[in-house]
Design a protein around this motif. Structure first.
Motif, PDB file in Angstrom:
ATOM      1  N   LEU A 198       0.573  41.439  -2.694  1.00  0.00           N
ATOM      2  CA  LEU A 198       1.647  41.188  -3.413  1.00  0.00           C
ATOM      3  C   LEU A 198       2.830  41.417  -3.001  1.00  0.00           C
ATOM      4  N   ILE A 199       2.854  42.964  -3.195  1.00  0.00           N
ATOM      5  CA  ILE A 199       5.277  43.443  -3.335  1.00  0.00           C
ATOM      6  C   ILE A 199       4.928  43.609  -2.036  1.00  0.00           C
ATOM      7  N   PHE A 200       4.580  43.504  -0.931  1.00  0.00           N
ATOM      8  CA  PHE A 200       4.903  42.342   0.369  1.00  0.00           C
ATOM      9  C   PHE A 200       5.674  41.184   0.461  1.00  0.00           C
ATOM     10  N   ILE A 201       4.801  39.984  -0.360  1.00  0.00           N
ATOM     11  CA  ILE A 201       4.613  38.795  -0.264  1.00  0.00           C
ATOM     12  C   ILE A 201       6.761  38.975  -1.229  1.00  0.00           C
ATOM     13  N   CYS A 202       6.346  39.561  -2.072  1.00  0.00           N
ATOM     14  CA  CYS A 202       7.545  39.228  -3.711  1.00  0.00           C
ATOM     15  C   CYS A 202       8.774  39.594  -3.142  1.00  0.00           C
ATOM     16  N   PHE A 203       9.210  40.544  -2.059  1.00  0.00           N
ATOM     17  CA  PHE A 203       9.830  41.764  -1.528  1.00  0.00           C
ATOM     18  C   PHE A 203      10.158  41.762  -0.181  1.00  0.00           C
ATOM     19  N   PRO A 204      10.050  41.444  -0.091  1.00  0.00           N
ATOM     20  CA  PRO A 204      10.091  41.264   1.799  1.00  0.00           C
ATOM     21  C   PRO A 204      11.649  41.753   2.154  1.00  0.00           C
ATOM     22  N   ALA A 205      12.275  41.828   1.330  1.00  0.00           N
ATOM     23  CA  ALA A 205      13.220  42.623   2.070  1.00  0.00           C
ATOM     24  C   ALA A 205      13.344  44.357   1.974  1.00  0.00           C
ATOM     25  N   SER A 206      11.876  44.549   1.157  1.00  0.00           N
ATOM     26  CA  SER A 206      11.706  46.713   1.220  1.00  0.00           C
ATOM     27  C   SER A 206      11.180  46.551   2.693  1.00  0.00           C
ATOM     28  N   ALA A 207      10.451  45.366   3.270  1.00  0.00           N
ATOM     29  CA  ALA A 207       9.888  45.577   4.207  1.00  0.00           C
ATOM     30  C   ALA A 207      11.108  45.491   5.918  1.00  0.00           C
ATOM     31  N   LYS A 208      12.537  44.912   5.503  1.00  0.00           N
ATOM     32  CA  LYS A 208      13.004  44.687   5.942  1.00  0.00           C
ATOM     33  C   LYS A 208      13.990  46.321   6.527  1.00  0.00           C
ATOM     34  N   LYS A 209      13.668  46.748   5.516  1.00  0.00           N
ATOM     35  CA  LYS A 209      15.079  48.354   5.543  1.00  0.00           C
ATOM     36  C   LYS A 209      15.363  48.547   7.037  1.00  0.00           C
ATOM     37  N   LEU A 210      16.955  48.824   7.118  1.00  0.00           N
ATOM     38  CA  LEU A 210      16.752  48.975   8.213  1.00  0.00           C
ATOM     39  C   LEU A 210      17.019  50.588   8.257  1.00  0.00           C
ATOM     40  N   ASN A 211      16.562  51.060   9.872  1.00  0.00           N
ATOM     41  CA  ASN A 211      16.181  52.456   9.905  1.00  0.00           C
ATOM     42  C   ASN A 211      17.615  52.782  10.706  1.00  0.00           C
ATOM     43  N   ILE A 212      18.125  53.585  10.510  1.00  0.00           N
ATOM     44  CA  ILE A 212      19.073  54.043  11.845  1.00  0.00           C
ATOM     45  C   ILE A 212      18.878  55.884  11.309  1.00  0.00           C
ATOM     46  N   LEU A 213      19.841  56.254  12.668  1.00  0.00           N
ATOM     47  CA  LEU A 213      20.044  57.623  12.754  1.00  0.00           C
ATOM     48  C   LEU A 213      21.579  58.127  12.457  1.00  0.00           C
ATOM     49  N   ILE A 214      21.297  59.078  12.169  1.00  0.00           N
ATOM     50  CA  ILE A 214      22.879  59.795  11.173  1.00  0.00           C
ATOM     51  C   ILE A 214      22.516  60.567  12.164  1.00  0.00           C
ATOM     52  N   VAL A 215      24.008  61.322  13.604  1.00  0.00           N
ATOM     53  CA  VAL A 215      24.102  62.200  13.860  1.00  0.00           C
ATOM     54  C   VAL A 215      25.079  62.526  13.332  1.00  0.00           C
ATOM     55  N   THR A 216      25.068  64.847  13.412  1.00  0.00           N
ATOM     56  CA  THR A 216      25.692  64.714  12.952  1.00  0.00           C
ATOM     57  C   THR A 216      26.121  66.688  13.379  1.00  0.00           C
ATOM     58  N   GLY A 217      27.172  67.206  12.907  1.00  0.00           N
ATOM     59  CA  GLY A 217      27.091  68.521  13.748  1.00  0.00           C
ATOM     60  C   GLY A 217      28.595  68.706  14.404  1.00  0.00           C
ATOM     61  N   GLY A 218      29.353  69.854  15.082  1.00  0.00           N
ATOM     62  CA  GLY A 218      30.807  70.203  15.254  1.00  0.00           C
ATOM     63  C   GLY A 218      31.735  70.040  13.985  1.00  0.00           C
ATOM     64  N   HIS A 219      31.400  70.170  12.845  1.00  0.00           N
ATOM     65  CA  HIS A 219      32.695  69.287  11.772  1.00  0.00           C
ATOM     66  C   HIS A 219      31.878  69.609  10.521  1.00  0.00           C
ATOM     67  N   ASP A 220      32.299  70.397   9.736  1.00  0.00           N
ATOM     68  CA  ASP A 220      31.797  71.014   8.794  1.00  0.00           C
ATOM     69  C   ASP A 220      32.146  69.845   7.370  1.00  0.00           C
ATOM     70  N   PHE A 221      31.255  69.813   6.739  1.00  0.00           N
ATOM     71  CA  PHE A 221      31.464  68.198   5.503  1.00  0.00           C
ATOM     72  C   PHE A 221      30.175  69.009   4.074  1.00  0.00           C
ATOM     73  N   ASP A 222      30.496  68.145   3.012  1.00  0.00           N
ATOM     74  CA  ASP A 222      30.142  68.492   2.122  1.00  0.00           C
ATOM     75  C   ASP A 222      28.795  67.916   2.186  1.00  0.00           C
ATOM     76  N   ARG A 223      27.304  68.118   2.987  1.00  0.00           N
ATOM     77  CA  ARG A 223      26.678  67.251   2.521  1.00  0.00           C
ATOM     78  C   ARG A 223      25.878  67.317   1.853  1.00  0.00           C
ATOM     79  N   LYS A 224      25.632  67.723   0.285  1.00  0.00           N
ATOM     80  CA  LYS A 224      25.142  66.986  -0.647  1.00  0.00           C
ATOM     81  C   LYS A 224      25.607  65.482  -0.875  1.00  0.00           C
ATOM     82  N   SER A 225      26.662  65.578  -1.071  1.00  0.00           N
ATOM     83  CA  SER A 225      27.781  64.358  -1.328  1.00  0.00           C
ATOM     84  C   SER A 225      27.355  63.380   0.103  1.00  0.00           C
TER      85      SER A 225
END
Ligand SMILES: [Zn+2]
Length: 236
Positions: free
Chosen positions: A13-40
């Motif tokens: 039922l959850i799958f049928i009622c909330f199809p958007a959650s099934a379509k979540k985009l999966n991404i890769l985030i590439v980091t490194g080579g420059h400092d940044f505030d990771r938490k934020s």
């Protein structure tokens, strides 16, 4: 009906009622080579309901990009700034472009791989690090500037109107003539075009210049641009 059957029906039922959650985009985030505030930075992505991510860090990231199954992700976001790249690592980028994976580059990724000329044609421009040259690019932290939207109907910028942001500007950067400008500014210390899209081989590429720290990342307009850039790039 036992507990397990009830649970199963509930899941369906959850799958049928909330199809958007099934379509979540999966991404890769590439980091490194420059400092940044990771938490934020990752707090911004944690709040994107429609996106889930896996971080790849340099120095391993580039080879991982070439070996990870193409079916497991929809787009790649680059928030990195490595200096060098090997021939084997370049092949990872060629593979992504051939497969038509969407690539979104943010902020200092414009300064990556100063010696790899092809990179400029992938991202669509270049922050020139060479010193004491008329071509040298510049940066200025902590400035208020106005971001102008070129096309309010474009999928990356739809629903976003011109806005103010407190962030870092880059000056005298190179922007390739073939890109389609999406974001402009008239700040005197900035290059006029600060966001664009273009196509390279089969991939949609988007670059967004702001995003130095949480002042940018927590700006709702910035967040909308990043989310829409990912969705646009992932859609091919
Ligand atoms: Zn910065």
């Amino acid at each position: 009906m036992n507990q397990l059957q009830k649970l199963l029906i509930l899941s369906v039922l959850i799958f049928i009622c909330f199809p958007a959650s099934a379509k979540k985009l999966n991404i890769l985030i590439v980091t490194g080579g420059h400092d940044f505030d990771r938490k934020s930075f990752f707090e911004m992505f944690d709040n994107f309901q429609e996106i889930s991510y896996t971080e790849l860090k340099h120095p391993e990231a580039n080879l991982q990009l070439g070996t990870i199954s193409l079916k497991t992700f929809d787009a790649v976001v680059f928030y990195d700034m490595p200096k060098t790249i090997s021939e084997a690592e370049k092949e990872s980028y060629h593979k992504l472009l051939k497969a038509g994976k969407g690539l979104v580059f943010l902020h200092h990724s414009l300064a990556s791989y100063q010696q790899w000329d092809e990179f400029k044609t992938i991202i669509g421009g270049k922050y020139h690090e060479e010193q004491n040259s008329p071509a040298s690019s510049t940066y200025q932290h902590d400035v208020n500037f106005r971001v102008k939207i070129t096309d309010p109907k474009h999928p990356v910028t739809k629903g976003v109107t011109d806005f103010e942001i407190f962030d870092e500007v880059y000056g005298n950067t190179e922007v390739l003539p073939e890109v389609m400008p999406l974001l402009l500014t008239d700040h005197p210390q900035s290059t006029k075009i600060i966001g664009w899209m273009h196509k390279k081989e089969n991939s949609r590429i988007v670059y967004i210049q702001p995003g130095h720290d949480k002042n940018g990342w927590f700006n709702p307009n910035y967040q909308k641009l990043v989310k829409q850039a990912i969705a646009f790039a992932a859609a091919k």
